[in-house]
Design a protein around this motif. Structure first.
Motif, mmCIF file in Angstrom:
data_model
loop_
_atom_site.group_PDB
_atom_site.id
_atom_site.type_symbol
_atom_site.label_atom_id
_atom_site.label_comp_id
_atom_site.label_asym_id
_atom_site.label_seq_id
_atom_site.Cartn_x
_atom_site.Cartn_y
_atom_site.Cartn_z
ATOM 1 N N ASP A 87 -0.055 7.256 7.740
ATOM 2 C CA ASP A 87 -0.607 6.163 7.057
ATOM 3 C C ASP A 87 0.318 5.009 7.317
ATOM 4 O O ASP A 87 -0.425 3.774 7.835
ATOM 5 C CB ASP A 87 -0.532 6.243 5.603
ATOM 6 N N ALA A 91 -1.076 1.766 9.881
ATOM 7 C CA ALA A 91 -1.066 0.383 9.390
ATOM 8 C C ALA A 91 -0.317 -0.396 10.447
ATOM 9 O O ALA A 91 -0.588 -1.689 10.687
ATOM 10 C CB ALA A 91 -0.496 0.352 7.959
ATOM 11 N N ALA A 94 -2.129 -0.885 13.579
ATOM 12 C CA ALA A 94 -3.414 -1.668 13.434
ATOM 13 C C ALA A 94 -2.867 -3.309 13.310
ATOM 14 O O ALA A 94 -3.521 -4.142 13.815
ATOM 15 C CB ALA A 94 -4.142 -1.200 12.091
ATOM 16 N N ALA A 116 -5.987 8.303 8.612
ATOM 17 C CA ALA A 116 -5.306 7.104 8.282
ATOM 18 C C ALA A 116 -5.999 5.879 9.197
ATOM 19 O O ALA A 116 -5.970 4.754 8.905
ATOM 20 C CB ALA A 116 -4.001 7.164 8.431
ATOM 21 N N TRP A 117 -6.004 6.220 10.308
ATOM 22 C CA TRP A 117 -6.643 5.010 11.354
ATOM 23 C C TRP A 117 -7.752 4.735 11.014
ATOM 24 O O TRP A 117 -8.517 3.510 11.314
ATOM 25 C CB TRP A 117 -6.748 5.712 12.847
ATOM 26 N N ARG A 119 -9.295 4.717 8.035
ATOM 27 C CA ARG A 119 -9.005 3.672 6.778
ATOM 28 C C ARG A 119 -8.733 2.292 7.229
ATOM 29 O O ARG A 119 -9.228 1.346 6.374
ATOM 30 C CB ARG A 119 -7.844 4.438 5.915
ATOM 31 N N HIS A 120 -7.683 2.358 8.090
ATOM 32 C CA HIS A 120 -7.063 0.993 8.480
ATOM 33 C C HIS A 120 -7.850 0.298 9.566
ATOM 34 O O HIS A 120 -7.778 -1.167 9.547
ATOM 35 C CB HIS A 120 -5.784 1.208 8.860
ATOM 36 N N THR A 121 -8.897 0.829 10.110
ATOM 37 C CA THR A 121 -9.495 -0.047 11.369
ATOM 38 C C THR A 121 -10.850 0.357 11.324
ATOM 39 O O THR A 121 -11.716 -0.665 11.750
ATOM 40 C CB THR A 121 -9.056 0.725 12.782
ATOM 41 N N PRO A 290 -8.879 -3.801 15.399
ATOM 42 C CA PRO A 290 -8.328 -3.718 13.948
ATOM 43 C C PRO A 290 -8.626 -4.858 13.117
ATOM 44 O O PRO A 290 -8.403 -6.117 13.526
ATOM 45 C CB PRO A 290 -6.775 -3.330 14.171
#
Length: 291
Positions: A87, A91, A94, A116-117, A119-121, A290
């Motif tokens: 994670d 972050a 991104a 995680a990617w 979630r962040h992008t 992102p």
């Protein structure tokens, strides 16, 4: 708890000075970063294309905990990470504005980073391939042994190797292969492609091998044209490439397989390869910028 700090560089020598001992500590699991950085170190920063490579190092309490590398436009490659570390890395990348086409890592790390990617992008994540890393135990020649013999590819085989390289890249559905000419030239110069040829001297299969780094070498690629498969040529070429790697000083001879191909997995086990770990590749097909 302090956030993880990733140190980033585009210089392979700087990366290896900081992370080399860590990569050497687990040469089998780190076979990809070891062999890719060796190629970049010896052939220059454009060994895999015109864009500069990118490396990252995660340190904690003065010790390297994990690394990543990428040779654009190829996937991001990761050493094992915890979900929290995945994670944090997602972050971090991104925030730097990276647009990733895919990620490749051990199965758990690849899955946690893909989540995680997303979630962040907001990028979609599709499982592209499940792989298994094998290590050579006792080398066993395939039976029955096909007629013919092995030899090391030379300059006269260049055009054949380029065609087979391009066919291999197309067959695995990868749009990230190296230039076929550069690929062939580097392997001919290093004597790192074993051909199997029929008694009349016609090449029918090839098996490449990486340079020996940290005591390990990796067999790749293995390719037989579709109309010549099922005759034992790939197994014979792979056995001889493994012998060449051992003769060159490799304590560990490794290879990756696609778990969706039971034929190749069965073949490699019959000739002496044993499972080490499972890996996965996730594609990010939409790859939005992102946020």
């Amino acid at each position: 708890m302090h956030p993880d700090i990733w140190h980033v560089t585009d210089e392979v020598d700087r990366f290896l000075a900081r992370a080399g001992d860590f990569l050497h500590s687990r040469p089998a699991l780190h076979t990809l970063p070891l062999t890719v950085t060796e190629a970049l170190r010896t052939r220059g920063p454009h060994a895999y294309g015109p864009e500069a490579p990118v490396f990252g190092i995660l340190e904690r309490a003065g010790e390297v905990r994990a690394t990543y590398f990428r040779t654009p436009p190829r996937p991001l490659n990761l050493t094992p990470l915890t979900p929290d570390e995945s994670d944090g890395l997602a972050a971090h990348l991104a925030a730097l504005g990276h647009r990733l086409p895919a990620v490749s890592a051990d199965r758990e790390t690849a899955a946690s980073f893909a989540e995680a990617w997303q979630r962040h992008t907001g990028a979609a994540a599709d499982l592209h391939e499940r792989q298994r890393l094998y290590r050579l135990g006792t080398l066993t020649a395939p039976q029955p042994r096909p007629e013919g013999r092995s030899r090391i590819a030379g300059a006269r085989d260049r055009e054949q190797l380029i065609r087979w390289h391009d066919d291999f890249v197309a067959s695995i559905g990868s749009g990230h292969g190296a230039d076929g000419g550069s690929w062939a030239d580097a392997r001919i110069a290093g004597g790192r492609i074993t051909l199997w040829e029929t008694p009349d001297g016609t090449p029918v299969s090839m098996a490449g091998v990486s340079p020996v780094v940290a005591g390990q070498a990796r067999v790749a690629p293995v390719y037989t044209p579709a109309h010549l498969r099922g005759r034992g040529y790939a197994g014979a070429a792979t056995v001889e490439a493994g012998r060449a790697a051992v003769a060159a000083g490799a304590a560990e001879v490794l290879l990756f397989t696609d778990l969706a191909n039971p034929t190749s997995n069965g073949l490699y086990q019959r000739i002496g390869y044993r499972p080490v770990a499972d890996f996965a590749v996730y594609d990010f097909p939409s790859a939005p910028a992102p946020s």
